[in-house]
Write an enzyme that holds these catalytic residues in place. Structure first.
Site, PDB file in Angstrom:
ATOM      1  N   LYS A   1       4.483  -8.500  -4.949  1.00  0.00           N
ATOM      2  CA  LYS A   1       3.122  -8.609  -5.500  1.00  0.00           C
ATOM      3  C   LYS A   1       2.880  -9.969  -6.145  1.00  0.00           C
ATOM      4  O   LYS A   1       1.744 -10.450  -6.168  1.00  0.00           O
ATOM      5  CB  LYS A   1       2.826  -7.455  -6.460  1.00  0.00           C
ATOM      6  CG  LYS A   1       2.769  -6.125  -5.722  1.00  0.00           C
ATOM      7  CD  LYS A   1       1.811  -5.110  -6.297  1.00  0.00           C
ATOM      8  CE  LYS A   1       1.693  -3.937  -5.328  1.00  0.00           C
ATOM      9  NZ  LYS A   1       0.901  -2.822  -5.811  1.00  0.00           N
TER      10      LYS A   1
ATOM     11  N   LYS B   1       4.969  -2.608   5.432  1.00  0.00           N
ATOM     12  CA  LYS B   1       4.548  -1.222   5.180  1.00  0.00           C
ATOM     13  C   LYS B   1       3.014  -1.114   5.177  1.00  0.00           C
ATOM     14  O   LYS B   1       2.313  -2.080   4.831  1.00  0.00           O
ATOM     15  CB  LYS B   1       5.154  -0.688   3.873  1.00  0.00           C
ATOM     16  CG  LYS B   1       4.430  -1.066   2.613  1.00  0.00           C
ATOM     17  CD  LYS B   1       4.777  -0.126   1.440  1.00  0.00           C
ATOM     18  CE  LYS B   1       3.821  -0.432   0.292  1.00  0.00           C
ATOM     19  NZ  LYS B   1       3.657   0.539  -0.711  1.00  0.00           N
TER      20      LYS B   1
ATOM     21  N   LYS C   1      -2.699   0.433   1.163  1.00  0.00           N
ATOM     22  CA  LYS C   1      -4.145   0.665   1.023  1.00  0.00           C
ATOM     23  C   LYS C   1      -4.890  -0.570   0.545  1.00  0.00           C
ATOM     24  O   LYS C   1      -6.094  -0.657   0.685  1.00  0.00           O
ATOM     25  CB  LYS C   1      -4.438   1.887   0.145  1.00  0.00           C
ATOM     26  CG  LYS C   1      -3.902   1.858  -1.275  1.00  0.00           C
ATOM     27  CD  LYS C   1      -4.374   3.100  -2.017  1.00  0.00           C
ATOM     28  CE  LYS C   1      -3.279   3.818  -2.767  1.00  0.00           C
ATOM     29  NZ  LYS C   1      -2.579   3.050  -3.800  1.00  0.00           N
TER      30      LYS C   1
HETATM   31  P1  ATP Z   1      -1.084  -0.726  -3.122  1.00  0.00           P
HETATM   32  O1  ATP Z   1      -1.462  -1.185  -1.745  1.00  0.00           O
HETATM   33  O2  ATP Z   1      -2.223  -0.714  -4.085  1.00  0.00           O
HETATM   34  O3  ATP Z   1       0.142  -1.379  -3.656  1.00  0.00           O
HETATM   35  P2  ATP Z   1       0.178   1.531  -1.930  1.00  0.00           P
HETATM   36  O4  ATP Z   1      -0.605   1.917  -0.723  1.00  0.00           O
HETATM   37  O5  ATP Z   1       1.450   0.817  -1.729  1.00  0.00           O
HETATM   38  O6  ATP Z   1      -0.745   0.788  -2.968  1.00  0.00           O
HETATM   39  P3  ATP Z   1       0.938   3.292  -4.114  1.00  0.00           P
HETATM   40  O7  ATP Z   1      -0.132   3.813  -4.968  1.00  0.00           O
HETATM   41  O8  ATP Z   1       1.740   2.155  -4.626  1.00  0.00           O
HETATM   42  O9  ATP Z   1       0.376   2.901  -2.690  1.00  0.00           O
HETATM   43  O10 ATP Z   1       1.914   4.460  -3.669  1.00  0.00           O
HETATM   44  C1  ATP Z   1       1.649   5.841  -3.731  1.00  0.00           C
HETATM   45  C2  ATP Z   1       2.728   6.615  -3.020  1.00  0.00           C
HETATM   46  O11 ATP Z   1       2.654   6.418  -1.615  1.00  0.00           O
HETATM   47  C3  ATP Z   1       4.148   6.201  -3.415  1.00  0.00           C
HETATM   48  O12 ATP Z   1       4.948   7.367  -3.513  1.00  0.00           O
HETATM   49  C4  ATP Z   1       4.608   5.358  -2.286  1.00  0.00           C
HETATM   50  O13 ATP Z   1       6.009   5.388  -2.120  1.00  0.00           O
HETATM   51  C5  ATP Z   1       3.926   6.014  -1.113  1.00  0.00           C
HETATM   52  N1  ATP Z   1       3.684   5.065  -0.038  1.00  0.00           N
HETATM   53  C6  ATP Z   1       2.951   3.919  -0.132  1.00  0.00           C
HETATM   54  N2  ATP Z   1       2.914   3.295   1.046  1.00  0.00           N
HETATM   55  C7  ATP Z   1       3.640   4.048   1.915  1.00  0.00           C
HETATM   56  C8  ATP Z   1       3.984   3.915   3.296  1.00  0.00           C
HETATM   57  N3  ATP Z   1       3.548   2.890   3.991  1.00  0.00           N
HETATM   58  N4  ATP Z   1       4.746   4.868   3.866  1.00  0.00           N
HETATM   59  C9  ATP Z   1       5.181   5.925   3.153  1.00  0.00           C
HETATM   60  N5  ATP Z   1       4.895   6.108   1.844  1.00  0.00           N
HETATM   61  C10 ATP Z   1       4.149   5.192   1.228  1.00  0.00           C
END
Ligand code: ATP
Ligand code: LTN
Length: 345
Positions: A126, A208, A211
């Site tokens: 980040k 990965k 969002k």
């Molecule tokens: P941001 O993009 O704002 O960093 P994010 O999409 O990575 O957000 P988080 O809110 O950080 O999402 O994560 C919420 C949950 O979803 C966590 O348990 C994380 O491990 C899971 N998660 C996030 N991205 C993935 C992915 N690509 N595959 C599987 N699990 C995921």
């Protein structure tokens, strides 16, 4: 979340294991969030005492628009209910409504080493992504997450694979604290699904799915319309071999197979057999349709819930009250252990 359940008179009261997890309201959840984490949250409510929070304190480690964050927080709360989380069975709340989280986070930060936080890959990622805003909150993010977990004495934390390192540091901090002060915290274990733990970006399958990705085609939002879902899968980056098979190096196809397997329950062998001799076009269409159908009830539930803001408010207010009562027990114990004068409540 409730008190421990009583079994037969002779046996010891059986304690249901405690689950805690959180998600940041940084956007509509992706298929990655859903398959990696939230789908398990709903599945676990029957057998565990569950607590789920919308991690809005975590969300401001990246600059947010205030009005949008407020609106997204409510929408994300509605989304977790739409994904099957029942606020009568599980404790569901908004993190900033429960002040114990920020309070314990401060104490834990005094039991965390600068060096260990410097090793966190999410911090490194980040910081690279937002070089203009490498704030201290981003650095101490794991202490707040540890507070979320340890306040509820969670046994298990259902998350995607990317959060494993944060669970490890949570355990390290808890062990350190327990060694100094006795058994204050339960040591939590990560609960990471076998399939779907790391759903990859559709545009860059070595990254990965996230969002907050700027490229809308890189992720499936769980509220995307069926035709949008099908279109995004059709555009998904794959390779030039045109063989539906799970093999090293075929990141794009491996990701699509993982997604298809997660929503249909078919094994990789079955998928390979069913799509033998067919091109990527057919497979992408099938993945798109299967995902769209899988997410249909979530979309419908969400639309219904967002029309009833009063109900949502009632649920998160009730959730916050209960969360405060439960978490204050741990915080009081911690404050006592570190030597704070008993607070007047
Ligand atoms: P941001 O993009 O704002 O960093 P994010 O999409 O990575 O957000 P988080 O809110 O950080 O999402 O994560 C919420 C949950 O979803 C966590 O348990 C994380 O491990 C899971 N998660 C996030 N991205 C993935 C992915 N690509 N595959 C599987 N699990 C995921
Ligand atoms: N850091 C998590 C979100 C999160 C979380 C938690 C997960 C905040 N608090 C407590 C599990 C337990 C993430 O997914 N980025």
């Amino acid at each position: 979340m409730s008190e421990p359940t009583q079994t037969t008179q002779a046996s010891k009261p059986e304690r249901k294991k405690i689950i805690l997890s959180g998600i940041q309201p940084t956007g509509v959840f992706t298929l990655g969030n859903y398959l990696g984490a939230i789908r398990n949250w709903a599945a676990m409510q029957e057998d565990y005492n569950c607590a789920y929070c919308i991690a809005n304190l975590h969300a401001i480690t990246v600059r947010q628009d205030a009005a949008k964050l407020r609106q997204q927080t409510i929408a994300c709360y509605a989304l977790i209910l739409a994904c099957g989380i029942d606020p009568k069975k599980s404790l569901t709340f908004i993190q900033s409504h429960v002040p114990t989280h920020a309070e314990l986070s401060w104490v834990l930060s005094c039991y965390t080493q600068f060096g260990e936080l410097s090793r966190m890959t999410q911090f490194k990622d980040k910081s690279l992504k937002h070089p203009e805003n490498v704030n201290v909150g981003l650095f101490t993010y794991p202490d707040l997450m540890a507070a979320d977990i340890l306040l509820y004495q969670a046994d298990l934390v259902p998350v995607g694979a990317d959060q494993k390192q944060h669970l490890e540091i949570t355990r390290d901090i808890a062990v350190r604290f327990n060694n100094l002060y006795g058994n204050v915290f339960t040591l939590p274990e990560p609960y990471i699904p076998k399939v779907g733990a790391r759903i990859m970006s559709l545009a860059e399958p070595t990254k990965k799915m996230s969002k907050s990705d700027e490229n809308q085609n890189a992720f499936i939002s769980i509220l995307d319309a069926p035709e949008v879902i099908v279109k995004k899968f059709k555009r998904a980056v794959t390779d030039s071999q045109a063989e539906v098979a799970y093999r090293e190096g075929k990141d794009g196809i491996n990701n699509l197979m993982t997604i298809y397997s997660s929503v249909t329950g078919d094994s990789f062998e079955t998928i390979e057999r069913d799509f033998a001799g067919k091109g990527y076009g057919d497979f992408k269409q099938a993945v798109g349709e299967a995902v769209a159908e899988h997410l249909r009830p979530v979309r419908e539930n969400f639309d219904r819930l967002m029309k009833d803001k009063a109900y949502l408010e009632e649920c998160y207010t009730e959730g916050a009250k209960k969360a405060l009562a439960i978490s204050a027990r741990t915080l009081d114990k911690v404050y006592h252990k570190v030597g704070f004068v008993k607070p007047i409540r």
